[in-house]
Design a protein around this motif. Sequence first.
Motif, PDB file in Angstrom:
ATOM      1  N   LEU A   1     -38.250 -36.585 -15.399  1.00 22.77           N
ATOM      2  CA  LEU A   1     -39.082 -35.386 -15.515  1.00 22.77           C
ATOM      3  C   LEU A   1     -38.242 -34.162 -15.850  1.00 22.77           C
ATOM      4  O   LEU A   1     -38.715 -33.238 -16.510  1.00 22.77           O
ATOM      5  N   GLY A   2     -37.005 -34.156 -15.412  1.00 27.19           N
ATOM      6  CA  GLY A   2     -36.156 -33.005 -15.646  1.00 27.19           C
ATOM      7  C   GLY A   2     -35.387 -33.042 -16.940  1.00 27.19           C
ATOM      8  O   GLY A   2     -34.800 -32.034 -17.342  1.00 27.19           O
ATOM      9  N   SER A   3     -35.366 -34.198 -17.631  1.00 27.53           N
ATOM     10  CA  SER A   3     -34.506 -34.327 -18.809  1.00 27.53           C
ATOM     11  C   SER A   3     -35.248 -34.522 -20.122  1.00 27.53           C
ATOM     12  O   SER A   3     -34.637 -34.470 -21.181  1.00 27.53           O
ATOM     13  N   LEU A   4     -36.573 -34.734 -20.063  1.00 30.47           N
ATOM     14  CA  LEU A   4     -37.325 -35.035 -21.281  1.00 30.47           C
ATOM     15  C   LEU A   4     -38.182 -33.860 -21.734  1.00 30.47           C
ATOM     16  O   LEU A   4     -38.544 -32.994 -20.938  1.00 30.47           O
ATOM     17  N   LYS A   5     -38.512 -33.841 -23.015  1.00 27.15           N
ATOM     18  CA  LYS A   5     -39.432 -32.843 -23.542  1.00 27.15           C
ATOM     19  C   LYS A   5     -40.834 -33.113 -23.001  1.00 27.15           C
ATOM     20  O   LYS A   5     -41.220 -34.252 -22.773  1.00 27.15           O
ATOM     21  N   THR A   6     -41.591 -32.049 -22.839  1.00 26.70           N
ATOM     22  CA  THR A   6     -42.909 -32.136 -22.196  1.00 26.70           C
ATOM     23  C   THR A   6     -43.788 -33.222 -22.798  1.00 26.70           C
ATOM     24  O   THR A   6     -44.360 -34.050 -22.077  1.00 26.70           O
ATOM     25  N   ASN A   7     -43.921 -33.235 -24.121  1.00 30.00           N
ATOM     26  CA  ASN A   7     -44.829 -34.189 -24.757  1.00 30.00           C
ATOM     27  C   ASN A   7     -44.319 -35.624 -24.704  1.00 30.00           C
ATOM     28  O   ASN A   7     -45.086 -36.561 -24.909  1.00 30.00           O
ATOM     29  N   SER A   8     -43.019 -35.792 -24.450  1.00 36.47           N
ATOM     30  CA  SER A   8     -42.450 -37.144 -24.400  1.00 36.47           C
ATOM     31  C   SER A   8     -42.574 -37.764 -23.016  1.00 36.47           C
ATOM     32  O   SER A   8     -42.526 -38.986 -22.870  1.00 36.47           O
ATOM     33  N   ILE A   9     -42.726 -36.932 -22.000  1.00 39.66           N
ATOM     34  CA  ILE A   9     -42.690 -37.430 -20.623  1.00 39.66           C
ATOM     35  C   ILE A   9     -43.698 -38.548 -20.365  1.00 39.66           C
ATOM     36  O   ILE A   9     -43.320 -39.611 -19.856  1.00 39.66           O
ATOM     37  N   PRO A  10     -44.980 -38.374 -20.675  1.00 43.97           N
ATOM     38  CA  PRO A  10     -45.939 -39.443 -20.341  1.00 43.97           C
ATOM     39  C   PRO A  10     -45.641 -40.750 -21.058  1.00 43.97           C
ATOM     40  O   PRO A  10     -45.868 -41.831 -20.510  1.00 43.97           O
ATOM     41  N   HIS A  11     -45.117 -40.686 -22.284  1.00 41.61           N
ATOM     42  CA  HIS A  11     -44.758 -41.903 -23.017  1.00 41.61           C
ATOM     43  C   HIS A  11     -43.665 -42.670 -22.274  1.00 41.61           C
ATOM     44  O   HIS A  11     -43.750 -43.890 -22.108  1.00 41.61           O
ATOM     45  N   PHE A  12     -42.628 -41.951 -21.854  1.00 46.54           N
ATOM     46  CA  PHE A  12     -41.517 -42.600 -21.163  1.00 46.54           C
ATOM     47  C   PHE A  12     -41.913 -43.091 -19.777  1.00 46.54           C
ATOM     48  O   PHE A  12     -41.473 -44.154 -19.332  1.00 46.54           O
ATOM     49  N   LEU A  13     -42.753 -42.327 -19.076  1.00 50.20           N
ATOM     50  CA  LEU A  13     -43.182 -42.770 -17.742  1.00 50.20           C
ATOM     51  C   LEU A  13     -43.964 -44.074 -17.826  1.00 50.20           C
ATOM     52  O   LEU A  13     -43.895 -44.899 -16.906  1.00 50.20           O
ATOM     53  N   ASN A  14     -44.683 -44.252 -18.914  1.00 50.92           N
ATOM     54  CA  ASN A  14     -45.437 -45.491 -19.074  1.00 50.92           C
ATOM     55  C   ASN A  14     -44.534 -46.675 -19.414  1.00 50.92           C
ATOM     56  O   ASN A  14     -45.005 -47.823 -19.463  1.00 50.92           O
ATOM     57  N   CYS A  15     -43.270 -46.402 -19.689  1.00 53.03           N
ATOM     58  CA  CYS A  15     -42.311 -47.495 -19.898  1.00 53.03           C
ATOM     59  C   CYS A  15     -41.668 -47.941 -18.578  1.00 53.03           C
ATOM     60  O   CYS A  15     -40.986 -48.968 -18.536  1.00 53.03           O
ATOM     61  N   LEU A  16     -41.883 -47.164 -17.516  1.00 49.27           N
ATOM     62  CA  LEU A  16     -41.307 -47.536 -16.225  1.00 49.27           C
ATOM     63  C   LEU A  16     -41.988 -48.781 -15.673  1.00 49.27           C
ATOM     64  O   LEU A  16     -43.213 -48.915 -15.753  1.00 49.27           O
ATOM     65  N   PRO A  17     -41.228 -49.686 -15.096  1.00 51.20           N
ATOM     66  CA  PRO A  17     -41.840 -50.861 -14.475  1.00 51.20           C
ATOM     67  C   PRO A  17     -42.621 -50.467 -13.224  1.00 51.20           C
ATOM     68  O   PRO A  17     -42.373 -49.411 -12.621  1.00 51.20           O
ATOM     69  N   GLU A  18     -43.539 -51.319 -12.831  1.00 49.53           N
ATOM     70  CA  GLU A  18     -44.401 -51.035 -11.692  1.00 49.53           C
ATOM     71  C   GLU A  18     -43.580 -50.729 -10.438  1.00 49.53           C
ATOM     72  O   GLU A  18     -43.901 -49.811  -9.674  1.00 49.53           O
TER      73      GLU A  18
ATOM     74  N   LYS B   1     -40.666 -49.385 -10.049  1.00 54.85           N
ATOM     75  CA  LYS B   1     -40.060 -48.059 -10.041  1.00 54.85           C
ATOM     76  C   LYS B   1     -41.099 -46.980  -9.754  1.00 54.85           C
ATOM     77  O   LYS B   1     -40.829 -46.001  -9.041  1.00 54.85           O
ATOM     78  N   LEU B   2     -42.290 -47.139 -10.333  1.00 52.18           N
ATOM     79  CA  LEU B   2     -43.357 -46.176 -10.070  1.00 52.18           C
ATOM     80  C   LEU B   2     -43.783 -46.223  -8.604  1.00 52.18           C
ATOM     81  O   LEU B   2     -44.081 -45.195  -7.998  1.00 52.18           O
ATOM     82  N   ARG B   3     -43.813 -47.437  -8.039  1.00 51.53           N
ATOM     83  CA  ARG B   3     -44.193 -47.561  -6.626  1.00 51.53           C
ATOM     84  C   ARG B   3     -43.185 -46.858  -5.722  1.00 51.53           C
ATOM     85  O   ARG B   3     -43.550 -46.265  -4.710  1.00 51.53           O
ATOM     86  N   GLU B   4     -41.913 -46.937  -6.088  1.00 51.72           N
ATOM     87  CA  GLU B   4     -40.874 -46.309  -5.276  1.00 51.72           C
ATOM     88  C   GLU B   4     -41.040 -44.791  -5.225  1.00 51.72           C
ATOM     89  O   GLU B   4     -40.682 -44.155  -4.235  1.00 51.72           O
ATOM     90  N   GLU B   5     -41.542 -44.219  -6.302  1.00 53.28           N
ATOM     91  CA  GLU B   5     -41.672 -42.761  -6.362  1.00 53.28           C
ATOM     92  C   GLU B   5     -43.111 -42.366  -6.680  1.00 53.28           C
ATOM     93  O   GLU B   5     -43.362 -41.446  -7.453  1.00 53.28           O
ATOM     94  N   VAL B   6     -44.046 -43.026  -6.050  1.00 52.62           N
ATOM     95  CA  VAL B   6     -45.451 -42.761  -6.346  1.00 52.62           C
ATOM     96  C   VAL B   6     -45.849 -41.329  -5.983  1.00 52.62           C
ATOM     97  O   VAL B   6     -46.708 -40.731  -6.650  1.00 52.62           O
ATOM     98  N   ASP B   7     -45.235 -40.751  -4.948  1.00 48.26           N
ATOM     99  CA  ASP B   7     -45.548 -39.375  -4.582  1.00 48.26           C
ATOM    100  C   ASP B   7     -45.136 -38.401  -5.685  1.00 48.26           C
ATOM    101  O   ASP B   7     -45.824 -37.412  -5.955  1.00 48.26           O
ATOM    102  N   VAL B   8     -43.995 -38.683  -6.309  1.00 46.97           N
ATOM    103  CA  VAL B   8     -43.526 -37.843  -7.418  1.00 46.97           C
ATOM    104  C   VAL B   8     -44.484 -37.958  -8.598  1.00 46.97           C
ATOM    105  O   VAL B   8     -44.834 -36.964  -9.252  1.00 46.97           O
ATOM    106  N   LEU B   9     -44.924 -39.191  -8.864  1.00 41.04           N
ATOM    107  CA  LEU B   9     -45.873 -39.429  -9.946  1.00 41.04           C
ATOM    108  C   LEU B   9     -47.174 -38.657  -9.701  1.00 41.04           C
ATOM    109  O   LEU B   9     -47.691 -37.987 -10.605  1.00 41.04           O
ATOM    110  N   ARG B  10     -47.665 -38.750  -8.490  1.00 41.84           N
ATOM    111  CA  ARG B  10     -48.919 -38.057  -8.156  1.00 41.84           C
ATOM    112  C   ARG B  10     -48.769 -36.546  -8.336  1.00 41.84           C
ATOM    113  O   ARG B  10     -49.635 -35.885  -8.921  1.00 41.84           O
TER     114      ARG B  10
END
Length: 533
Positions: free
Chosen positions: A469-486, A488-497
């Motif tokens: 979230l701190g290193s990517l351009k705004t419009n690129s963030i959702p694309h890259f987050l969707n490349c994260l495995p399940e 990794k997202l579970r580990e930081e679900v609060d950050v995602l929310r």
Amino acid sequence: MSVKEELIEIFKSRSGGPFLFLGSGFSRRYLNLEDWNGLLTRFTKGEGMKRFGFYLSQSNGSMPDAATRLAEDFNDYWWGASEYAESVARHHQDVKSQDFALRLEVSNYLRSYQTEKILSGVEYKEEVELLTKLNVDGVITTNWDNFLENIFPDYTVYTGQADLLFSNSQEIAEIYKIHGCIKDPYSLVLTGEDYKDFNDKNTYLAAKLITLFVEHPIVFIGYSIADPNIKSILKSISQCIGKENIEKLRQNLIFIDWSPTPIEASISHTYQTVEGVQIPFTLIQANDFIEIYEAIYETKRKIPARVLRHCKEQFYTFVQSSTPEKNICVIDMDDIDNHTDIEFVVGVGVAEKAASFSTTGYRSISVYHLFDDILLDNQELDPESVLLDSVPSLSILSPNVPIYKYLKSMSINDEDSFSNYISDCKGAGRHPESIIQLHENNLFHVSEKSYYNKAYKQKYSYHSLTDLLGSLKTNSIPHFLNCLPEEKLREEVDVLREYLIAHIDHTDSIVSKSASSQYRKLICKLDYIENGF
């Protein structure tokens, strides 16, 4: 805080939606039209005509008076000029005054700017594309050309005071061409006499404008703050509301001061003195209008202005009609295009809770209601109605529809209880196929051919979600987050929310359609992680 963010705060603090007040600089920017001096100079080139500077000097620098003097000489030239022979033959019976020829040819010249063709190749194409998507409450303009009718084709146009007097104006989705329009040459406020009439006789129009200024934020584009037309309006407003209330207008008056050289956009609060009264206003200095248009877009009404206007108009007609029952129907607001035979009934009352929606109501729920509900838990929706009445139609349009929160609230939290529920639905004659399909979708599949997937694996796979979230351009963030495995997202679900809540408006973003789709998918993933099985 950026200019865009400050403007959004201003718009959200006002009860009425924004109005645009557009001057000649607006048409010069997008149509490359001349200023008033340049426009009138075009009609001084015939034999026997004098330079425009002569007419201006004879009028002590008054443009309207110069136009009056020019119109007299142009009238003599027009009747015998070969270049206007066809125009004379067609309109000679319409002539009622010696200034008609100038009015007519100014209108013909501006009409030759076929703005619908210009839109596709305009220099400021990104700005124009944003303009066409704005859901402003209305537009006021002193411009004569038809550019605005192409930008806002669904808005009702009123030309001058005469149009307004006996019309059912709704003050929403309307364009007020207060200085006339090229469709009617006689309506143009062009000469000195026109301006005198405008100032002396337009009391109803002046009252209308004062009402709009008090109730709506007004964004001035294409004017100088020293423009005599604007100073006249500000004077009328100050006289109407009194000096003691003038400070309340500060956030309603927003002037855009265009800089011809690239500068960083800035916003400040200042005053303009009009006949001894200090008028407060917000001043924005910018080289382009992208941030300004984005701020207006992101504070748009949930219901399109054209729909609100039609509902208000038909509600007024319904109250006055003695036989209203003939033309009543229930219709989705997005389908209101051919509405000439439809009248609308508006029900006013207290809704106990959203769960009391009828089946028809749940079928018209948008996916944005569900997104808000997943992130903010603020909709109080009946889960079974969502699953069986809302989801089927929503899933036709997109595979990104959240379902697990509603299954969980019905104690469906594993495969066995899900199978039993599906069987019960089929046994009752309901159709749960869309729920089955959404449950079977692999939300975490990412194509190996995806640019973002490749880049993620090569550069970012070792990053945490917070680092991304701190290193990517705004419009690129959702694309890259969707490349994260399940995992990794579970580990930081609060950050995602927290990230999704902070960018909830991006589910319906004009910045990038693909990014918007990725945001929606992330919300569905959040729903699955928090509520799925």
